[in-house]
Design an enzyme around this catalytic site. Structure first.
Site, PDB file in Angstrom:
ATOM      1  N   CYS A  51       0.836  -1.204   0.000  1.00 19.99           N
ATOM      2  CA  CYS A  51       0.000   0.000   0.000  1.00 19.99           C
ATOM      3  C   CYS A  51       0.872   1.256   0.000  1.00 19.99           C
ATOM      4  O   CYS A  51       0.594   2.214  -0.746  1.00 19.99           O
ATOM      5  CB  CYS A  51      -0.930   0.000   1.206  1.00 19.99           C
ATOM      6  SG  CYS A  51      -2.060   1.413   1.275  1.00 19.99           S
TER       7      CYS A  51
ATOM      8  N   CYS B 135      -6.899  -3.315   7.040  1.00 21.19           N
ATOM      9  CA  CYS B 135      -8.131  -2.542   6.901  1.00 21.19           C
ATOM     10  C   CYS B 135      -9.190  -3.245   6.073  1.00 21.19           C
ATOM     11  O   CYS B 135     -10.380  -2.966   6.227  1.00 21.19           O
ATOM     12  CB  CYS B 135      -7.819  -1.174   6.302  1.00 21.19           C
ATOM     13  SG  CYS B 135      -7.024  -1.226   4.695  1.00 21.19           S
TER      14      CYS B 135
END
Length: 357
Positions: A105, A198
């Site tokens: 990410c 997440c």
């Protein structure tokens, strides 16, 4: 004033970063990444009560902080890009590896897509709430050893380093919470840290893996190194190197996962001593220094909570690296990242391909 785009997650670290940047005279623009992984009313609720990030609640917190500090705020739709990260995550488990989506990410989104958007806004810098430091154009550990996040930043491209700001990296976590309280950001000052992935709202990564790749849930065998069968399993995605719990192979001596063999769908287990590796082979090295032409002594860190150990790293012609530890290390895990340090300075890092025994 120099312009900086700040990745705002709605947490205390990025919020305090906004305060610190404003104090330093920067023209701050807040950016929030919408990933599409949370339902409208899901928020951060999880079965195990641990906190994720990037939810609608987080977006609201980030916007309120931006409003209070009077800085422009954009919520960007990164759902398509974020799906690439989830696909990577799932594919790695299907290959019998243990992924590290936070590193990916950072590489692809925060210091890739987000920085590209910031440049369109005329930004000179990009900032995040990571606990790390850029000193004289070099990446270093954060001051707070318990919160240091330099390990997950080793994949940043070297040419981006001069444009990076980590405002909280020179402070401890208690100091950052104090800054947020002093600035009147009470809604985030005591907000718990994001500690889980997440896009895994249930807390069980196999839910995500099997929803995208049902074929991963294929029965196989758990064996010892000599081939002795100890029991069945229902999918390699339930296991990682070094795992001891959840093997469901009965009592007796402790056994640990040594290898995952996707070609035969086999989990190989053994004694704790069998986990030790003298070194590793890494791929896709990202050097933040000139790639060394000779074997180089360093500290190697093989997972986020690893303390790091003395080692020698040798750059390989294929863009990878060979690593020899001074002392054998347990649970070297394919798919995880390895980062190299000289003191507090990050030399670079890559992806673990295999352990050397």
């Amino acid at each position: 004033m120099p312009r900086v785009v700040l990745a705002m997650s709605g947490g205390v670290d990025s919020s305090a970063s906004a305060v610190l940047l404003k104090r330093q005279g920067f023209d701050v623009i807040g950016l929030f990444m919408r990933t599409g992984t949370h339902g409208h009313d899901q928020g951060n609720t999880r079965a195990d009560h641990k906190k994720g990030c990037c939810s609608a609640i987080d977006a609201g917190d980030a916007r309120r902080v931006a409003d209070k500090l009077d800085i422009p705020f954009y919520a960007l739709d990164f759902e398509a890009e974020f799906n690439r990260i989830i696909d990577y995550f799932v594919d790695e488990y299907a290959r019998g590896r243990t992924p590290n989506p936070c590193v990916v990410c950072n590489n692809w989104l925060k210091f890739g897509q987000l920085w590209a958007f910031g440049q369109k806004l005329g930004a000179d810098y990009i900032a995040t709430g990571h606990y790390a430091q850029v000193i004289d154009g070099e990446l270093h550990k954060g001051i707070d050893g318990d919160k240091d996040q330099s390990y997950v930043l080793h994949g940043i491209k070297r040419d981006v380093l001069p444009h990076l700001l980590f405002p909280v990296g020179g402070y401890t976590k208690p100091q950052i919470r104090a800054f947020a309280r002093e600035a009147g950001l009470l809604s985030v000052a005591e907000k718990p840290d994001s500690v889980e992935i997440c896009f895994v709202p249930s807390g069980d990564h196999t839910d995500v893996v099997r929803s995208r790749r049902p074929e991963v849930a294929t029965a196989g065998l758990i064996t010892e190194r000599n081939g002795t069968v100890l029991g069945p399993h229902d999918g390699l995605d339930r296991f990682t190197i070094g795992q001891r719990k959840g093997l469901n192979i009965g009592g007796g001596k402790k056994r640990f996962v040594l290898e995952l063999l996707p070609e035969t769908n086999t989990v190989v287990v053994g004694d704790e001593n069998d986990l030790l590796a003298s070194g590793l082979i890494a791929s896709e090295m990202n050097w933040l220094i000139d790639a060394p032409v000779e074997p180089t002594t360093c500290t190697a860190k093989i997972r986020y909570r690893h303390t790091g150990v003395p080692a020698t790293v040798t750059a390989l012609p294929n863009g990878g690296a060979g690593v020899n530890f001074d002392t054998p290390q347990p649970a070297v895990t394919p798919g995880q990242a390895v980062a190299f340090y000289d003191g507090t300075r990050v030399l670079g890092g890559g992806w673990v391909e295999k352990a050397l025994r």
